[in-house]
Motif scaffolding. Structure first.
Motif, PDB file in Angstrom:
ATOM      1  N   LEU A 128       0.856  -1.178   0.000  1.00 14.14           N
ATOM      2  CA  LEU A 128       0.000   0.000   0.000  1.00 14.14           C
ATOM      3  C   LEU A 128       0.900   1.238   0.000  1.00 14.14           C
ATOM      4  CD1 LEU A 128      -2.612  -1.059   2.716  1.00 14.14           C
ATOM      5  CD2 LEU A 128      -2.889  -1.137   0.233  1.00 14.14           C
ATOM      6  N   GLU A 129       0.354   2.363  -0.415  1.00 15.10           N
ATOM      7  CA  GLU A 129       1.162   3.589  -0.414  1.00 15.10           C
ATOM      8  C   GLU A 129       1.653   3.898   0.990  1.00 15.10           C
ATOM      9  OE1 GLU A 129       2.269   5.318  -2.988  1.00 15.10           O
ATOM     10  OE2 GLU A 129       1.257   3.857  -4.284  1.00 15.10           O
ATOM     11  N   LYS A 130       0.782   3.721   1.993  1.00 18.66           N
ATOM     12  CA  LYS A 130       1.146   3.969   3.391  1.00 18.66           C
ATOM     13  C   LYS A 130       0.668   2.812   4.265  1.00 18.66           C
ATOM     14  CE  LYS A 130       2.970   8.053   2.762  1.00 18.66           C
ATOM     15  NZ  LYS A 130       4.439   8.208   2.867  1.00 18.66           N
ATOM     16  N   VAL A 131       1.427   2.527   5.311  1.00 27.48           N
ATOM     17  CA  VAL A 131       1.044   1.506   6.292  1.00 27.48           C
ATOM     18  C   VAL A 131      -0.030   2.082   7.209  1.00 27.48           C
ATOM     19  CG1 VAL A 131       1.906   0.179   8.267  1.00 27.48           C
ATOM     20  CG2 VAL A 131       3.338   0.468   6.239  1.00 27.48           C
ATOM     21  N   LYS A 132      -1.012   1.224   7.582  1.00 27.24           N
ATOM     22  CA  LYS A 132      -2.114   1.708   8.423  1.00 27.24           C
ATOM     23  C   LYS A 132      -2.283   0.804   9.639  1.00 27.24           C
ATOM     24  CE  LYS A 132      -4.817   1.323   4.684  1.00 27.24           C
ATOM     25  NZ  LYS A 132      -5.935   1.410   3.736  1.00 27.24           N
ATOM     26  N   PRO A 133      -2.739   1.365  10.759  1.00 22.23           N
ATOM     27  CA  PRO A 133      -3.149   0.496  11.864  1.00 22.23           C
ATOM     28  C   PRO A 133      -4.442  -0.212  11.473  1.00 22.23           C
ATOM     29  CG  PRO A 133      -3.669   2.785  12.370  1.00 22.23           C
ATOM     30  CD  PRO A 133      -2.930   2.793  11.052  1.00 22.23           C
ATOM     31  N   VAL A 134      -4.756  -1.308  12.147  1.00 26.99           N
ATOM     32  CA  VAL A 134      -5.893  -2.118  11.693  1.00 26.99           C
ATOM     33  C   VAL A 134      -7.228  -1.382  11.806  1.00 26.99           C
ATOM     34  CG1 VAL A 134      -4.793  -4.363  12.015  1.00 26.99           C
ATOM     35  CG2 VAL A 134      -5.973  -3.297  13.946  1.00 26.99           C
ATOM     36  N   ASN A 135      -7.339  -0.453  12.774  1.00 30.18           N
ATOM     37  CA  ASN A 135      -8.634   0.231  12.914  1.00 30.18           C
ATOM     38  C   ASN A 135      -8.874   1.283  11.831  1.00 30.18           C
ATOM     39  OD1 ASN A 135      -7.043   2.322  13.754  1.00 30.18           O
ATOM     40  ND2 ASN A 135      -7.950   2.527  15.787  1.00 30.18           N
ATOM     41  N   ALA A 136      -7.887   1.471  10.946  1.00 29.58           N
ATOM     42  CA  ALA A 136      -8.120   2.341   9.783  1.00 29.58           C
ATOM     43  C   ALA A 136      -8.850   1.571   8.684  1.00 29.58           C
ATOM     44  CB  ALA A 136      -6.790   2.877   9.252  1.00 29.58           C
ATOM     45  N   VAL A 137      -8.968   0.247   8.867  1.00 23.32           N
ATOM     46  CA  VAL A 137      -9.603  -0.580   7.828  1.00 23.32           C
ATOM     47  C   VAL A 137     -10.903  -1.219   8.319  1.00 23.32           C
ATOM     48  CG1 VAL A 137      -9.253  -2.590   6.304  1.00 23.32           C
ATOM     49  CG2 VAL A 137      -7.340  -1.050   6.798  1.00 23.32           C
ATOM     50  N   VAL A 138     -10.892  -1.707   9.557  1.00 23.26           N
ATOM     51  CA  VAL A 138     -12.097  -2.370  10.102  1.00 23.26           C
ATOM     52  C   VAL A 138     -12.318  -1.905  11.543  1.00 23.26           C
ATOM     53  CG1 VAL A 138     -11.802  -4.464   8.682  1.00 23.26           C
ATOM     54  CG2 VAL A 138     -10.808  -4.369  10.991  1.00 23.26           C
ATOM     55  N   ASN A 139     -13.493  -2.200  12.073  1.00 22.89           N
ATOM     56  CA  ASN A 139     -13.755  -1.903  13.484  1.00 22.89           C
ATOM     57  C   ASN A 139     -13.039  -2.917  14.366  1.00 22.89           C
ATOM     58  OD1 ASN A 139     -15.415   0.284  13.044  1.00 22.89           O
ATOM     59  ND2 ASN A 139     -17.242  -0.991  12.839  1.00 22.89           N
ATOM     60  N   ILE A 140     -12.453  -2.401  15.434  1.00 19.38           N
ATOM     61  CA  ILE A 140     -11.728  -3.258  16.381  1.00 19.38           C
ATOM     62  C   ILE A 140     -12.423  -3.154  17.734  1.00 19.38           C
ATOM     63  CG2 ILE A 140      -9.500  -3.542  17.591  1.00 19.38           C
ATOM     64  CD1 ILE A 140      -9.346  -4.405  14.671  1.00 19.38           C
ATOM     65  N   ASP A 141     -12.552  -4.288  18.422  1.00 19.80           N
ATOM     66  CA  ASP A 141     -13.290  -4.305  19.692  1.00 19.80           C
ATOM     67  C   ASP A 141     -12.382  -4.140  20.902  1.00 19.80           C
ATOM     68  OD1 ASP A 141     -15.920  -5.029  18.498  1.00 19.80           O
ATOM     69  OD2 ASP A 141     -14.794  -6.789  17.862  1.00 19.80           O
ATOM     70  N   CYS A 142     -11.112  -4.447  20.740  1.00 16.04           N
ATOM     71  CA  CYS A 142     -10.234  -4.475  21.924  1.00 16.04           C
ATOM     72  C   CYS A 142      -8.786  -4.291  21.482  1.00 16.04           C
ATOM     73  CB  CYS A 142     -10.431  -5.837  22.589  1.00 16.04           C
ATOM     74  SG  CYS A 142      -9.338  -6.170  23.946  1.00 16.04           S
ATOM     75  N   TYR A 143      -8.009  -3.556  22.281  1.00 14.43           N
ATOM     76  CA  TYR A 143      -6.608  -3.272  21.937  1.00 14.43           C
ATOM     77  C   TYR A 143      -5.691  -3.791  23.046  1.00 14.43           C
ATOM     78  CZ  TYR A 143      -8.705  -0.027  18.603  1.00 14.43           C
ATOM     79  OH  TYR A 143      -9.453   0.521  17.590  1.00 14.43           O
ATOM     80  N   ILE A 144      -4.639  -4.487  22.646  1.00 16.27           N
ATOM     81  CA  ILE A 144      -3.622  -4.919  23.614  1.00 16.27           C
ATOM     82  C   ILE A 144      -2.277  -4.404  23.109  1.00 16.27           C
ATOM     83  CG2 ILE A 144      -2.586  -6.872  24.830  1.00 16.27           C
ATOM     84  CD1 ILE A 144      -5.059  -8.508  24.103  1.00 16.27           C
ATOM     85  N   PRO A 145      -1.865  -3.191  23.545  1.00 18.13           N
ATOM     86  CA  PRO A 145      -0.610  -2.629  23.030  1.00 18.13           C
ATOM     87  C   PRO A 145       0.613  -3.313  23.638  1.00 18.13           C
ATOM     88  CG  PRO A 145      -1.587  -1.165  24.651  1.00 18.13           C
ATOM     89  CD  PRO A 145      -2.537  -2.312  24.495  1.00 18.13           C
ATOM     90  N   GLY A 146       1.770  -2.911  23.130  1.00 20.92           N
ATOM     91  CA  GLY A 146       3.042  -3.483  23.589  1.00 20.92           C
ATOM     92  C   GLY A 146       3.815  -3.971  22.380  1.00 20.92           C
ATOM     93  N   CYS A 147       5.120  -4.060  22.530  1.00 21.07           N
ATOM     94  CA  CYS A 147       5.949  -4.493  21.393  1.00 21.07           C
ATOM     95  C   CYS A 147       7.015  -5.470  21.873  1.00 21.07           C
ATOM     96  CB  CYS A 147       6.586  -3.282  20.715  1.00 21.07           C
ATOM     97  SG  CYS A 147       7.565  -3.698  19.250  1.00 21.07           S
ATOM     98  N   PRO A 148       6.633  -6.738  22.028  1.00 20.97           N
ATOM     99  CA  PRO A 148       5.257  -7.238  21.982  1.00 20.97           C
ATOM    100  C   PRO A 148       4.612  -7.109  23.355  1.00 20.97           C
ATOM    101  CG  PRO A 148       6.761  -9.069  22.339  1.00 20.97           C
ATOM    102  CD  PRO A 148       7.616  -7.833  22.248  1.00 20.97           C
ATOM    103  N   PRO A 149       3.295  -7.323  23.449  1.00 16.94           N
ATOM    104  CA  PRO A 149       2.690  -7.386  24.774  1.00 16.94           C
ATOM    105  C   PRO A 149       3.270  -8.586  25.534  1.00 16.94           C
ATOM    106  CG  PRO A 149       1.013  -7.337  23.048  1.00 16.94           C
ATOM    107  CD  PRO A 149       2.326  -7.541  22.369  1.00 16.94           C
ATOM    108  N   ASN A 150       3.415  -8.417  26.826  1.00 13.08           N
ATOM    109  CA  ASN A 150       3.921  -9.507  27.664  1.00 13.08           C
ATOM    110  C   ASN A 150       2.962 -10.697  27.619  1.00 13.08           C
ATOM    111  OD1 ASN A 150       3.954 -10.884  30.486  1.00 13.08           O
ATOM    112  ND2 ASN A 150       5.924  -9.811  30.309  1.00 13.08           N
ATOM    113  N   ALA A 151       3.518 -11.899  27.711  1.00 12.15           N
ATOM    114  CA  ALA A 151       2.697 -13.121  27.663  1.00 12.15           C
ATOM    115  C   ALA A 151       1.614 -13.122  28.744  1.00 12.15           C
ATOM    116  CB  ALA A 151       3.586 -14.347  27.811  1.00 12.15           C
ATOM    117  N   ASN A 152       1.935 -12.590  29.924  1.00 13.02           N
ATOM    118  CA  ASN A 152       0.940 -12.578  31.006  1.00 13.02           C
ATOM    119  C   ASN A 152      -0.236 -11.658  30.678  1.00 13.02           C
ATOM    120  OD1 ASN A 152       2.280 -14.355  32.640  1.00 13.02           O
ATOM    121  ND2 ASN A 152       3.575 -12.728  33.523  1.00 13.02           N
TER     122      ASN A 152
END
Ligand code: SF4
Length: 177
Positions: A128-152
């Motif tokens: 794509l011309e630009k990278v997008k977060p997923v909520n720019a394309v579809v509705n998202i119900d829940c977000y778990i941030p982190g890079c990566p999120p901890n296993a716990n």
């Protein structure tokens, strides 16, 4: 029995590795659930119906966009896992440049390349011309941030989701890289 589906888009697979870092506790989680699709665990190409869908990675290619829409269509609850899915993350760093500049740097100008050329094939999904977060394309119900999120954190969220609740991460669990 609840069904779980996971996919990774434009990401490094680190979020899925963190999911697998739940280790033996994953067995406890899936006692009452079935993983119907998950690239590192179950190699299923289609998009079976699921109660909980988990998406890693940003939307970087046309194929990512199509697969994300299929995930949205097949999952009751869709969860964005990791900074790339939630915000674009590291994958979106290429937005600092034009797409052609990025392709040229990687395939032609890179120090490890001799007589390079930009690959072109119907089998390679176009960027794509630009990278997008997923909520720019579809509705998202829940977000778990982190890079990566901890296993716990992933374990906590999965338990909540399988209990029919949208997880609200306690502040000490939330991380933003
Ligand atoms: S959020 Fe971090 S670990 Fe997850 S896919 Fe992106 S770069 Fe990899």
């Amino acid at each position: 029995m609840k069904k779980i589906s996971t996919i990774w888009l434009g990401g490094c697979s680190g979020c899925h590795m963190s999911l697998l870092d739940i280790d033996e506790k994953l067995i406890e989680v899936i006692k009452n659930a079935r993983i119907v699709k998950s690239t590192p665990i179950v190699d299923v190409k289609d998009f079976p119906q699921a109660d909980v869908g988990i998406v890693e990675g940003a939307v970087a290619t046309k194929e990512d966009e199509e697969n994300l829409k299929k995930m949205r269509g097949s999952c009751k609850i869709l969860v964005a896992i990791g900074d790339c899915a939630c915000f674009g993350g590291i994958t979106s760093y290429r937005n600092l440049f034009e797409k052609e500049e990025v392709l040229s740097r990687v395939f032609i100008e890179s120090e490890s390349v001799e007589k390079g050329k930009i690959p072109q094939s119907n089998f390679i999904p176009p960027l794509l011309e630009k990278v997008k977060p997923v909520n720019a394309v579809v509705n998202i119900d829940c977000y778990i941030p982190g890079c990566p999120p901890n296993a716990n954190v992933i374990l906590y969220a999965l338990k909540e989701l399988l209990a029919g609740r949208i997880p609200i991460l306690p502040s000490e669990m939330a991380s933003f890289e």
